[in-house]
Design a protein around this motif. Sequence first.
Motif, short mmCIF file in Angstrom:
data_model
loop_
_atom_site.label_atom_id
_atom_site.label_comp_id
_atom_site.label_asym_id
_atom_site.label_seq_id
_atom_site.Cartn_x
_atom_site.Cartn_y
_atom_site.Cartn_z
N VAL A 1 -22.47 -5.82 15.16
CA VAL A 1 -22.29 -7.27 15.15
C VAL A 1 -22.32 -7.76 13.71
CG1 VAL A 1 -23.23 -9.49 15.91
CG2 VAL A 1 -23.34 -7.50 17.43
N PRO A 2 -21.23 -8.34 13.20
CA PRO A 2 -21.15 -8.65 11.77
C PRO A 2 -21.92 -9.90 11.34
CG PRO A 2 -19.13 -9.33 12.88
CD PRO A 2 -19.97 -8.62 13.91
N ASN A 3 -22.16 -10.83 12.25
CA ASN A 3 -22.75 -12.11 11.84
C ASN A 3 -24.25 -12.17 12.11
OD1 ASN A 3 -22.09 -12.08 14.59
ND2 ASN A 3 -21.98 -14.32 14.70
N VAL A 4 -24.94 -11.05 11.89
CA VAL A 4 -26.39 -11.02 12.00
C VAL A 4 -26.94 -10.30 10.78
CG1 VAL A 4 -26.48 -8.84 13.30
CG2 VAL A 4 -28.34 -10.48 13.53
N ILE A 5 -28.05 -10.78 10.25
CA ILE A 5 -28.70 -10.11 9.12
C ILE A 5 -29.50 -8.93 9.67
CG2 ILE A 5 -30.31 -10.37 7.20
CD1 ILE A 5 -29.82 -13.42 7.40
N SER A 6 -29.28 -7.74 9.12
CA SER A 6 -29.98 -6.56 9.62
C SER A 6 -30.44 -5.68 8.46
CB SER A 6 -29.09 -5.76 10.57
OG SER A 6 -27.95 -5.26 9.90
N VAL A 7 -31.50 -4.92 8.72
CA VAL A 7 -32.08 -4.00 7.74
C VAL A 7 -32.33 -2.66 8.42
CG1 VAL A 7 -34.07 -3.51 6.25
CG2 VAL A 7 -33.18 -5.85 6.42
N ASP A 8 -31.98 -1.58 7.75
CA ASP A 8 -32.20 -0.24 8.31
C ASP A 8 -32.22 0.76 7.16
OD1 ASP A 8 -32.58 1.74 10.16
OD2 ASP A 8 -30.65 1.50 11.17
N VAL A 9 -32.58 2.00 7.48
CA VAL A 9 -32.47 3.08 6.51
C VAL A 9 -31.04 3.62 6.57
CG1 VAL A 9 -33.14 4.96 8.08
CG2 VAL A 9 -33.60 5.16 5.63
N ASP A 10 -30.55 4.17 5.49
CA ASP A 10 -29.22 4.77 5.48
C ASP A 10 -29.34 6.18 6.05
OD1 ASP A 10 -26.70 5.79 4.93
OD2 ASP A 10 -26.51 4.70 3.04
N ASN A 11 -29.22 6.27 7.38
CA ASN A 11 -29.39 7.55 8.07
C ASN A 11 -28.34 8.58 7.67
OD1 ASN A 11 -31.66 7.10 10.14
ND2 ASN A 11 -30.35 5.31 10.47
N TYR A 12 -27.12 8.13 7.52
CA TYR A 12 -26.03 9.02 7.11
C TYR A 12 -26.34 9.65 5.76
CZ TYR A 12 -21.17 10.43 6.00
OH TYR A 12 -20.05 11.14 5.67
N TYR A 13 -26.74 8.82 4.81
CA TYR A 13 -27.05 9.30 3.45
C TYR A 13 -28.19 10.31 3.48
CZ TYR A 13 -28.83 9.08 -1.36
OH TYR A 13 -29.28 9.40 -2.61
N GLY A 14 -29.22 10.05 4.28
CA GLY A 14 -30.37 10.94 4.31
C GLY A 14 -30.00 12.34 4.76
#
Length: 341
Positions: free
Chosen positions: A151-164
């Motif tokens: 969903v593009p119109n929501v502020i979200s925070v997460d870890v970069d799982n792909y990068y890890g």
Amino acid sequence: MNPTIKDVAKLANTSKSTVSRYLNGLPVKKETEEALKKAIKELNYHRNENARRLVRSKTQTIGIVVDSITNIFYPSIFRGIEEVAKEKGFNCVFYSMTSNKYKESYFQNLFFEGHVDGIIMISFSKRDKQELVEIAEAGFPVVVFGDSAGVPNVISVDVDNYYGIAELVRYLHRIGHEKIAYISGPEDAAATKCRLTGYLETIGQLGLEVNPSWIVTTDWSNEGGYHAMNQLLADGDFTAVVASNDETAIGALRAFQERGYHVPTNFSITGFDDITLASWVYPSLTTVKQPFMQMGMKAATELFNRMETGEEYPAKRHLLKPELIIRDSCRKISEPISTLK
């Protein structure tokens, strides 16, 4: 009756407006400040927060909604949120979806009913896209921690799982491993797909073999890792294993040891998360560390920015990078080779 601002002002020989200024953190003269402190202590004065909130039309409170209070990662996230909230003069109130048996969208009522000024919703499970669209379109200050369901119109925070996961695969490749197996996670976890994609795409970018029999799914438990490792060892034609969380990596270590294998002499293994036990198992586990406290601080900062700016504050997905932690569970088996082509 409880003492009032008028009583404090009278005892400190100053005006009610000066008392109000002091109580709201505004500067007053040094001698006035000392007189006010003395008067407040002598009278045992406590200001009426409910009246203060009515005047301000604010609760000075943010709500933290979690899917489960038992998650071992949440305390670090909470500390990050509370650190920012404290600086802003806000309190945090915690709500459990498990104990209330409600969906996340229910908790937007906390804002509309005037209980909180903003909400952080924390979950590591997959979110329902339509429900998140409803939350985003409701227009109240909210930050979603974890899955944003695209969903593009929501502020979200997460870890970069792909990068890890990509960091772990690249590290193993740098120390000579070309046959790298993978222990994946449960279907209902939001990070599972992203971590698996990180493994598959990085393996492909490095020109390494992708063997379907080297990928096993688990429930992210110690027992799941134990059984997954026994399943992988039925094939055995690999030199390293990337486990998609530390719990499964620790279970896999036990399976290796029970079969008489030595880590990292016979096989190398990595985890993901950097839980406390990762540095205490033998051998200590190479993994990636999730910056949970920093993620909590980022979520709170974004929420306060949204609360202060209004609906025009831009929605964005913020991914924080995990940190590669190199310990003793991996062995160099050849001279370093080039990484990405």
